[in-house]
Design an enzyme around this catalytic site. Structure first.
Site, mmCIF file in Angstrom:
data_model
loop_
_atom_site.group_PDB
_atom_site.id
_atom_site.type_symbol
_atom_site.label_atom_id
_atom_site.label_comp_id
_atom_site.label_asym_id
_atom_site.label_seq_id
_atom_site.Cartn_x
_atom_site.Cartn_y
_atom_site.Cartn_z
ATOM 1 N N GLY A 46 -51.885 -11.248 17.517
ATOM 2 C CA GLY A 46 -50.869 -10.875 18.491
ATOM 3 C C GLY A 46 -51.108 -11.654 19.767
ATOM 4 O O GLY A 46 -52.202 -12.182 19.987
ATOM 5 N N GLN A 51 -50.660 -12.990 28.846
ATOM 6 C CA GLN A 51 -51.857 -13.748 28.457
ATOM 7 C C GLN A 51 -51.665 -15.251 28.619
ATOM 8 O O GLN A 51 -52.647 -15.985 28.666
ATOM 9 C CB GLN A 51 -52.253 -13.437 27.009
ATOM 10 C CG GLN A 51 -52.734 -12.004 26.802
ATOM 11 C CD GLN A 51 -53.171 -11.769 25.389
ATOM 12 O OE1 GLN A 51 -52.346 -11.492 24.526
ATOM 13 N NE2 GLN A 51 -54.466 -11.897 25.101
ATOM 14 N N CYS A 90 -59.901 -9.308 21.796
ATOM 15 C CA CYS A 90 -58.751 -9.800 22.571
ATOM 16 C C CYS A 90 -58.983 -11.274 22.875
ATOM 17 O O CYS A 90 -60.093 -11.666 23.270
ATOM 18 C CB CYS A 90 -58.623 -9.014 23.871
ATOM 19 S SG CYS A 90 -57.220 -9.525 24.893
ATOM 20 N N LEU A 91 -57.950 -12.069 22.716
ATOM 21 C CA LEU A 91 -58.073 -13.502 22.989
ATOM 22 C C LEU A 91 -58.393 -13.756 24.454
ATOM 23 O O LEU A 91 -58.901 -14.833 24.784
ATOM 24 C CB LEU A 91 -56.783 -14.223 22.591
ATOM 25 C CG LEU A 91 -56.484 -14.222 21.082
ATOM 26 C CD1 LEU A 91 -55.099 -14.781 20.822
ATOM 27 C CD2 LEU A 91 -57.537 -15.005 20.312
ATOM 28 N N HIS A 132 -52.003 -2.453 21.452
ATOM 29 C CA HIS A 132 -52.807 -3.415 22.231
ATOM 30 C C HIS A 132 -51.896 -4.361 23.021
ATOM 31 O O HIS A 132 -52.125 -4.616 24.216
ATOM 32 C CB HIS A 132 -53.715 -4.170 21.247
ATOM 33 C CG HIS A 132 -54.552 -5.260 21.837
ATOM 34 N ND1 HIS A 132 -55.926 -5.217 21.852
ATOM 35 C CD2 HIS A 132 -54.219 -6.459 22.394
ATOM 36 C CE1 HIS A 132 -56.384 -6.330 22.418
ATOM 37 N NE2 HIS A 132 -55.384 -7.098 22.749
ATOM 38 N N GLU A 133 -50.863 -4.877 22.344
ATOM 39 C CA GLU A 133 -49.954 -5.828 23.025
ATOM 40 C C GLU A 133 -49.145 -5.118 24.100
ATOM 41 O O GLU A 133 -48.943 -5.671 25.196
ATOM 42 C CB GLU A 133 -49.026 -6.513 22.024
ATOM 43 C CG GLU A 133 -49.707 -7.287 20.915
ATOM 44 C CD GLU A 133 -50.803 -8.206 21.377
ATOM 45 O OE1 GLU A 133 -50.745 -8.684 22.528
ATOM 46 O OE2 GLU A 133 -51.746 -8.437 20.598
ATOM 47 N N HIS A 136 -50.989 -4.858 27.281
ATOM 48 C CA HIS A 136 -50.998 -6.089 28.103
ATOM 49 C C HIS A 136 -49.804 -6.121 29.062
ATOM 50 O O HIS A 136 -49.925 -6.628 30.185
ATOM 51 C CB HIS A 136 -50.951 -7.334 27.218
ATOM 52 C CG HIS A 136 -52.280 -7.772 26.676
ATOM 53 N ND1 HIS A 136 -53.329 -8.153 27.479
ATOM 54 C CD2 HIS A 136 -52.726 -7.923 25.398
ATOM 55 C CE1 HIS A 136 -54.363 -8.519 26.719
ATOM 56 N NE2 HIS A 136 -54.016 -8.390 25.444
#
Ligand code: GNR
Ligand code: NI
Length: 153
Positions: A46, A51, A90-91, A132-133, A136
Site C-alpha cells: 500500500g 508518503q 511502513c515504507l 494503515h493507509e 496516513h
C-alpha cells in the site's frame, strides 16, 4: 513509469491531515500512476499520497492476494468490525516493525479514478492495509498505535 521519493518518519508532512480531492484531473491520474509504480518498486502492499509528499486523500493498495491494484480517492469507512493484532511495517519507517490492533473487517467507500463511487469489504491483511493507509491521511503512523517497542528486522 515515474517513481516518487518516499518520505521517512521525522518529515513533518507525514504528520499533517490530507485534504479531500475536489476534482480528479490529469495531475491526479499521474499521481495515482506514480504511486502504484512507487509502491511496486518498493515492494509495498500500500502507499498513501502523503508518503510521497502530496497531502491529498488518496491511497493505493495491492495486498498481493491476487485481487490486484485498488485506487482510493476520498475514502471513508462505512463499517469496522471486530479486532485482529498483527505485525506491521511502513515504507516510511523502513526496517522497523510492531504489533498493531486493527479491525478484523472493514467496509470502505471511495471514488475511483473515473469519479465513480465504490465500496469494498476487506478482512485479514486487506483490513489491516486499508486501516494503515487511512491513518496516513490523518497524519497517523503505525508506531503511534503499536503495542510495545518496535523491533528491527
Ligand atoms: O508494505 C507495507 N506492508 C505492510 C505490512 C503490514 C501492515 C501494513 C503494511 S503497509 C506497508 C506499506 C506502507 O507503508 N503503506 O503506507
Ligand atoms: Ni505506511
Amino acid at each position: 513509469m515515474a517513481l516518487r521519493r518516499i518520505l521517512k518518519d521525522g518529515d513533518e508532512t507525514l504528520r499533517k491531515v490530507s485534504r479531500p480531492v475536489e476534482t480528479i484531473d490529469a495531475r491526479t491520474l499521474q499521481l495515482l500512476d506514480d504511486m502504484a509504480d512507487t509502491m511496486y518498486d518498493a515492494h509495498g502492499i500500500g502507499l498513501a499520497a502523503p508518503q510521497v509528499g502530496v497531502l491529498k486523500r488518496i491511497f493505493v493498495v495491492d495486498a498481493g492476494d491476487g485481487s490486484g491494484l485498488f485506487e482510493f480517492i476520498n475514502p471513508f469507512f462505512l463499517r469496522k468490525e471486530g479486532a485482529q493484532v498483527g505485525q506491521e511495517g511502513c515504507l516510511s519507517i523502513p526496517g522497523r516493525y510492531g504489533e498493531v490492533e486493527r479491525p478484523a473487517v472493514v467496509e470502505i467507500q471511495a471514488q475511483d479514478r473515473y469519479g465513480q463511487t465504490f465500496t469494498l469489504q476487506g478482512e485479514g491483511l486487506m483490513a489491516v492495509v486499508l486501516s494503515h493507509e487511512y491513518d496516513h491521511l490523518e497524519g497517523i503512523l503505525f508506531k503511534d498505535k503499536a503495542r510495545g517497542p518496535l523491533v528491527e528486522g
